[in-house]
Each structure stands twice: as structure tokens, then as C-alpha cells.
Scaffold this motif. Structure first.
Motif: not given
Length: 260
Positions: A42-45, A163-167, A169-172, A202-207
Motif C-alpha cells: 500500500e505504501r509503495a502504491l 524529518k521527512a520520508s525519503d519519498e 524528499r524525492n517529490l520536493v 503520519k509515517e514518522k508519527k510527527i504532528h
């Protein structure tokens, strides 16, 4: 599954749909379950779909106004090489002074350019604030009336998260450093990036702060609520008493540029 065309179109028309439903996309997302956040498939999709959505919008954005973007990039380069900062802040100059210098150089080249400031009040959903950007009036092939093009000199920086996910960061990293284009493409990009930012947090559990939400981000380029004129000889700006929903003061009477 919806086609890429249908998915991209959602971000161009979601504002009117939100008004009709009486509830924003962010509010609807609050009801979503977090159970599948870390499911590998689901995450990859999800991240693949966000990448495809962004690519589709950026391709549309790039297809119009390429000559204008090239000229703006050259002007920004010239402005950065000059002593453009008058406010005695950082030694390398501040972005506010850079914007004023860019408008000054654009008007000298015959462009119909202006400084714009969007302002919004503090509400229950988001804090108040203001944001300055550049507007340029240009004609496009096939259109009788000239249309405004927005210029944001810190476009990519607007979406940086520590503190973002790699995915995410790739979008940015896909975003242009400067945005030079129509408001609808900008709003579509904001919608995609804000949705991705929420998922990343949400994945990083950050508000996720309200200043990261789509409704807040889009207000930065929503309207010109303050007129600012630039003195071409000194590059100083002077705010006027004109209030919200008025168009920005254009600093050149030259015909609008035709972009392709």
C-alpha cells in the motif's frame, strides 16, 4: 482505477468541490485509518501515485511559458550578482530585497510586473499571516485577454520538512527552484505536496502543523491584498493603504508579453 488525467484534474477543481461539501480534504483525511500506513504494498502504491500525479502536473506546467521562465531565471541571476539588499539584514541579502530587485529589472526590460502581498486573518483552523510574491501579466497564444503569471522565488523551499520520508524528499526535489506560471498549476502542486507531507508526517508519527495544510499554503498566493510600488532608481518599496481583493499595481504600461 482512475486514470492519471482524472486524478490530476482533482487538484485543479478540488477547491470548488470543498465549498460545496462544506468540509475540506484535510478534514476528511482525519477520518482515515492509519492501519495501512506501513503496509509495504500500500505504501509503495501511494508514493508511486503521488510521483505520477506530480509528474503529470509538472509536464503541463512546463508546456506553457518556457521562454518567460528562461527570462525570469536570467533576471534573477543578474539580480543576485548585484548589491540588491537595502535592509542591512544578512550579508548575502534577503529574499524580500531580491524580489524588489527582480521586479525592478523586469520592468526595465518592458515586462508588466508587480510585487504582491497576500494577507489572511487568524482563524480556528489556521494562524494568520502574509506572504509576498511577484506577479507578471502576459498574453498566451489563443487567448484574447492577458493573464497573470505568479513568480515565487522560494518555491521549493516552501515544502522543505526537516524529518521527512525519503519519498517525500524525492517529490520536493522534483519541484522547480522558482515557480513561474499560472495559479491553477501552482494550486495543483500544492495539493499534491501537502497530501504527501501529511502522509510523510503520519509515517514518522510527527504532528502536522496547520501551516503545512493545503488550505493554509494556498492562501500564500491567493490574492493581492496590498499594493507595493517600486522606485526604479532606488528599488525601495512603498506600501499603500489599498485593502484586500484588489489587483497589484503594475509597474509598467508596456503591452503584456506573449508567452509560449
Amino acid at each position: 482505477m482512475d486514470s492519471l488525467e482524472e486524478k490530476v484534474s482533482v487538484f485543479f477543481h478540488e477547491d470548488s468541490a470543498d465549498e460545496e461539501s462544506g468540509r475540506s480534504m484535510e478534514e476528511e483525511d482525519d477520518y482515515e485509518s492509519d492501519n495501512n500506513l506501513h503496509d509495504p504494498m500500500e505504501r509503495a502504491l501511494y508514493w508511486e501515485s503521488q510521483d505520477a500525479l506530480l509528474q503529470g502536473v509538472l509536464e503541463r506546467y512546463s508546456s506553457i511559458g518556457s521562454k518567460l521562465r528562461q527570462e525570469v531565471s536570467r533576471v534573477v541571476g543578474v539580480a543576485k550578482e548585484s548589491d540588491f539588499c537595502n535592509c542591512m539584514k544578512p550579508t548575502d541579502g534577503c529574499t524580500s530585497c531580491l524580489r524588489q530587485r527582480v521586479v525592478n529589472l523586469l520592468t526595465q526590460k518592458g515586462f508588466e510586473a508587480s510585487l504582491c502581498t497576500s494577507k489572511w486573518k487568524n482563524t480556528r483552523k489556521h494562524p494568520g499571516g502574509k506572504h509576498e510574491y511577484i506577479e507578471i501579466i502576459a498574453a498566451t497564444m489563443g487567448r484574447k485577454k492577458p493573464i497573470p503569471y505568479l513568480i515565487e522565488l522560494e518555491f521549493r523551499d516552501q515544502f522543505e520538512i526537516a524529518k521527512a520520508s525519503d519519498e517525500y524528499r524525492n517529490l520536493v526535489a522534483r519541484l522547480p527552484e522558482y515557480y513561474v506560471g499560472k495559479a491553477d498549476y501552482l494550486n495543483a502542486i500544492v495539493g499534491i505536496l501537502c497530501d504527501a507531507a501529511k502522509r510523510s508526517m503520519k509515517e514518522k508519527k510527527i504532528h502536522m502543523g496547520p501551516w503545512r495544510k493545503r488550505s493554509f499554503m494556498q492562501m500564500k498566493w491567493s490574492n493581492c491584498s496590498e499594493r507595493r510600488s517600486v522606485d526604479k532608481s532606488s528599488s525601495k518599496s512603498f506600501p499603500s493603504s489599498r485593502q484586500a481583493h484588489e489587483s497589484c499595481l503594475h509597474l509598467s504600461a508596456a503591452p503584456a508579453l506573449t508567452v509560449t
